[in-house]
Structure formats: C-alpha cells, structure tokens
Write an enzyme that holds these catalytic residues in place. Structure first.
Site, PDB file in Angstrom:
ATOM      1  N   THR A   1      -0.109   2.890   4.990  1.00 40.59           N
ATOM      2  CA  THR A   1       0.513   4.200   4.856  1.00 40.59           C
ATOM      3  C   THR A   1       1.718   4.213   5.759  1.00 40.59           C
ATOM      4  OG1 THR A   1      -1.524   5.371   4.474  1.00 40.59           O
ATOM      5  CG2 THR A   1       0.232   6.634   5.495  1.00 40.59           C
TER       6      THR A   1
ATOM      7  N   THR B   1      -3.097   6.549  10.259  1.00 42.66           N
ATOM      8  CA  THR B   1      -3.184   5.483   9.268  1.00 42.66           C
ATOM      9  C   THR B   1      -4.561   4.847   9.438  1.00 42.66           C
ATOM     10  OG1 THR B   1      -2.151   3.459   8.431  1.00 42.66           O
ATOM     11  CG2 THR B   1      -2.114   3.780  10.820  1.00 42.66           C
ATOM     12  N   GLY B   2      -4.990   4.113   8.420  1.00 40.82           N
ATOM     13  CA  GLY B   2      -6.311   3.497   8.495  1.00 40.82           C
ATOM     14  C   GLY B   2      -7.268   4.143   7.518  1.00 40.82           C
ATOM     15  N   LEU B   3      -8.547   3.992   7.765  1.00 41.85           N
ATOM     16  CA  LEU B   3      -9.550   4.455   6.800  1.00 41.85           C
ATOM     17  C   LEU B   3      -9.560   5.987   6.718  1.00 41.85           C
ATOM     18  CD1 LEU B   3     -11.725   3.079   4.950  1.00 41.85           C
ATOM     19  CD2 LEU B   3     -13.371   3.882   6.645  1.00 41.85           C
ATOM     20  N   GLY B   4      -9.004   6.489   5.613  1.00 39.15           N
ATOM     21  CA  GLY B   4      -8.781   7.924   5.470  1.00 39.15           C
ATOM     22  C   GLY B   4     -10.047   8.752   5.576  1.00 39.15           C
TER      23      GLY B   4
ATOM     24  N   THR C   1       1.580   6.922   0.649  1.00 40.31           N
ATOM     25  CA  THR C   1       0.653   5.783   0.548  1.00 40.31           C
ATOM     26  C   THR C   1       0.114   5.611  -0.870  1.00 40.31           C
ATOM     27  OG1 THR C   1      -1.315   4.808   1.586  1.00 40.31           O
ATOM     28  CG2 THR C   1      -1.445   7.135   1.063  1.00 40.31           C
TER      29      THR C   1
ATOM     30  N   SER D   1       0.811  -1.233   0.000  1.00 41.82           N
ATOM     31  CA  SER D   1       0.000   0.000   0.000  1.00 41.82           C
ATOM     32  C   SER D   1       0.834   1.267   0.000  1.00 41.82           C
ATOM     33  CB  SER D   1      -0.951   0.028   1.195  1.00 41.82           C
ATOM     34  OG  SER D   1      -2.050  -0.782   0.917  1.00 41.82           O
TER      35      SER D   1
ATOM     36  N   ARG E   1     -10.147   8.755  -5.997  1.00 41.97           N
ATOM     37  CA  ARG E   1     -10.285   8.890  -4.533  1.00 41.97           C
ATOM     38  C   ARG E   1      -8.944   9.322  -3.910  1.00 41.97           C
ATOM     39  NH1 ARG E   1      -7.677   6.476   0.231  1.00 41.97           N
ATOM     40  NH2 ARG E   1      -9.200   6.371   1.887  1.00 41.97           N
ATOM     41  N   VAL E   2      -9.030  10.277  -2.999  1.00 40.42           N
ATOM     42  CA  VAL E   2      -7.860  10.718  -2.246  1.00 40.42           C
ATOM     43  C   VAL E   2      -8.180  10.515  -0.774  1.00 40.42           C
ATOM     44  CG1 VAL E   2      -6.484  12.748  -1.601  1.00 40.42           C
ATOM     45  CG2 VAL E   2      -7.120  12.383  -4.002  1.00 40.42           C
ATOM     46  N   GLY E   3      -7.249   9.947  -0.028  1.00 41.55           N
ATOM     47  CA  GLY E   3      -7.465   9.695   1.398  1.00 41.55           C
ATOM     48  C   GLY E   3      -6.946  10.833   2.255  1.00 41.55           C
ATOM     49  N   ASP E   4      -6.725  10.518   3.517  1.00 43.17           N
ATOM     50  CA  ASP E   4      -6.264  11.532   4.467  1.00 43.17           C
ATOM     51  C   ASP E   4      -4.775  11.834   4.351  1.00 43.17           C
ATOM     52  OD1 ASP E   4      -5.844   8.826   5.309  1.00 43.17           O
ATOM     53  OD2 ASP E   4      -5.232   9.570   7.268  1.00 43.17           O
TER      54      ASP E   4
HETATM   55  N1  ASP Z   1      -4.978   6.368   5.389  1.00 42.13           N
HETATM   56  C1  ASP Z   1      -4.784   5.780   4.088  1.00 42.13           C
HETATM   57  C2  ASP Z   1      -5.897   6.147   3.194  1.00 42.13           C
HETATM   58  O1  ASP Z   1      -7.045   6.139   3.618  1.00 42.13           O
HETATM   59  C3  ASP Z   1      -4.699   4.320   4.127  1.00 42.13           C
HETATM   60  C4  ASP Z   1      -3.617   3.792   4.945  1.00 42.13           C
HETATM   61  O2  ASP Z   1      -3.369   4.199   6.066  1.00 42.13           O
HETATM   62  O3  ASP Z   1      -2.961   2.918   4.419  1.00 42.13           O
HETATM   63  O4  ASP Z   1      -5.653   6.393   2.042  1.00 42.13           O
END
Ligand code: ASP
Length: 341
Positions: A195, A246-249, A213, A93, A223-226
């Site tokens: 990430t 990290t995790g669900l952006g 990431t 990732s 799509r763009v995350g956090d």
């Molecule tokens: N935070 C990242 C995202 O949502 C994902 C991750 O932490 O790997 O894009």
C-alpha cells in the site's frame, strides 16, 4: 492560552501529574507544565513535509513535492504522486499490475482526506487504474465518504474515467501459480504490503493524506482491507497529526490503528512513541491469533510540528521522507521483531 492547548498539556502530563497533585498539587502541575508537553503547533514548525510508505513512496514523494512547489493544492499534489505507483506494473500491490484476488480479479481500495476532515474513499473497485483520483472525486462531487464495488465503478465512469484491464501477464502468471496449492498465507513484506500511504504537512501548516492499494494478494473476492477505511488505514486531525498504516489490513481494522496513533499524539506522544505503542498493542492482541504467523503491520505518523516517524512489527519496513532541509530520502523504520525471509 486556548482551552485546547490546555487540554493537550494536561492530557500529556498524564499519570505523573495526576499523582503529584496533593496539597500543593496546583504548584506541582505548574512545574510540570514548564517542562513542556508537546504543543501544536510549536514555535518551530518544519514544513512542508511529505512521508510515504515503502520504496515506491520515493518517486511518489518526488512528484508530490514537485506539484506542491508548483502551486498545486495539497490534494492535487497527493493525487499526482500516488498515481505514479498506481500506473507502475512493477509495483505489485497498487493499481495496474497489482496481485489479483483468488479469482484472478484486481480489486482496488483508496482514500484521501484533507485538513477539514473531508474524506473520499473507494473500495472493491475494479477496472480503473487510478482509484486515488476516484476517491478524490467522491470527496469533491458526492455527499458521501465511501463508494464500493459496482457503485464506485458506475460513479467513476460517470466522472469520465476509462475502464481497462489491470491484470498484467506477470500477475496472471503468478496467480495461476498460486492456484496450484491455493494456500492463503501472505508472505511477510511481499504479499501483505505495498500500500502506498502518504501524509503531508503543507506550507500553510495543514495536514492531509491518502492511501491506495490492491490489498493483500490472493484475498477472497470482495475482501476490503484497512486502506480505504478512514480511521484504520488513514486518519488525521488537523489540530494534532496524521497517521497511516500498511501491512495486514485485518489487524489494523481490529484496532482502529491510524485513529489510535493520532489520539496518542493528541495526548502528547511523539509520532515515534505513538506508532510504537499501537504496533505493540496489535502484537499483544494478535500474539495468540491465527494471523500471527504472517502478521506484519507498519505505521507512519507526522505531527503538526512536522516531526515524523515510522515503526513496524517486523523488520523490513521503510518509508520515504521529503523536506526542504534534507531533500528526498528513504528511512528504515524501527521494529519490534527482526524477520528474515
Ligand atoms: N493494508 C493493505 C491491506 O490489508 C495491504 C498493504 O498494506 O499492502 O489491504
């Protein structure tokens, strides 16, 4: 005592101090002050310290540490460390070999920030192995903070970066398998993490950080995350501390996660308490939300005194820590809920 230190102490005293102010409120407040809220920097600052998310944080930390000790600037050292997982096809990732989106495209997000609040960020960037380096060039060579998509690619090419295919045969195979039922339900700790976020307190006592990431696997195209968003995936205030997620952006963006962790540290919370409180807030905001089924978030934080912590919603989150006292090692984050695969 400076006004700022005054402010930190008063804020940290919080409700207890306010309610104790009566006739002799001033005296009581003085008493509480002696017990001492966090002061930045304290008399005993531990530095340098580098912390990074997940197992791939360890080789990244080792490289960053080596560069820092060799006299490289904090941002150069962060860049060098983060390039390790970016180039590693087994880290699924980040960068090369990252899981693609649902159209089979590997799209990358990254950001970097220094102690003067200078930031550089790229998002939805394709075909460039080292987005962290492009983010650093955005910081150094443009009047902007963030470049996206085709514009970010054009900028990277103009800076001499080379365009290459980042979809490895393994990622292509996994994507084709995913297409068989095309259900977007990220697997906790597997498809919604990886990430690498890195935070540093350098030998001069200054904070800096970065994130890179390929984002959530099988995301919609575009799509763009956090992670590339300053305040969501990464934030620091050189007077107080630094935090990264990290995790669900989507959940981290909804709550301005990293900025909030830093603000809680400003009010006197330890890195651990700040990470925990924002994770709890994310849980409370999402417990009846459709994302809850696959929600995982984790934070790392480092304050101006060199104290660090990590905390996650579900078990399984770990992070790398490097300092002079104990060298390089992994630590398991404390968590709110246990989770078994
Ligand atoms: N935070 C990242 C995202 O949502 C994902 C991750 O932490 O790997 O894009």
């Amino acid at each position: 005592m400076s006004n700022r230190r005054d402010f930190i102490k008063k804020a940290a005293l919080g409700a207890a101090a306010v309610s104790s102010i009566g006739f002799n409120g001033f005296a009581k407040e003085k008493e509480n002050e002696k017990e001492g809220a966090l002061e930045f920097p304290s008399k005993k600052v531990k530095k340098p310290v580098v912390i990074s998310t997940w197992n791939h944080g360890l080789p990244a930390n080792q490289e960053t540490w080596k560069q820092l000790k060799a006299g490289k600037s904090p941002l150069e050292a962060i860049e060098a460390g983060m390039k390790i997982p970016e180039a590693d096809p087994n880290v699924r990732s980040v960068g090369y070999g990252g899981y693609p989106d649902r159209e089979g495209k590997v799209t990358l997000d990254a950001c970097i920030m220094d102690h003067n609040s200078n930031c550089g960020s790229v998002c939805f960037l394709q075909g460039i192995m080292h987005p962290i380096s492009v983010a650093k060039r955005v910081l150094e060579n443009t009047p902007h903070v963030m470049l996206a998509g085709q514009g970010a690619l054009q900028f990277a090419l103009s800076e001499g970066f080379k365009e290459e295919n980042l979809l490895t045969p393994e990622s292509e195979r996994d994507w084709k398998k995913w297409l068989e039922d095309s259900k977007y339900k990220p697997v906790i700790n597997i498809e919604n993490h990886d990430t690498i976020s890195m935070l540093m307190l350098d030998q001069d006592g200054n904070l800096s950080g970065g994130c890179t990431t390929s984002g959530a696997a099988w995301k919609m195209h575009g799509r763009v995350g956090d992670s590339p968003i300053i305040g969501a995936g990464l934030f620091l205030d050189n007077e107080v501390g630094a935090a990264a997620a990290t995790g669900l952006g989507e959940a981290v963006i909804r709550t301005a996660g990293s900025a909030m962790v830093v603000e809680l540290m400003r009010q006197g919370k330890s890195p651990y308490d700040a990470c925990k409180e924002i994770t709890e807030r994310i849980y409370n905001k999402h417990k009846n939300h459709k994302d809850m089924e696959y929600l995982q978030v984790g934070f790392i934080a480092l304050n101006k005194n060199g104290e660090h912590a990590g905390y996650s919603l579900r078990s399984g989150f770990n992070f790398a820590v490097s300092d002079d006292e104990k060298g390089h090692r992994m630590e398991d984050a404390k968590f709110k809920m246990s989770w078994d695969k």
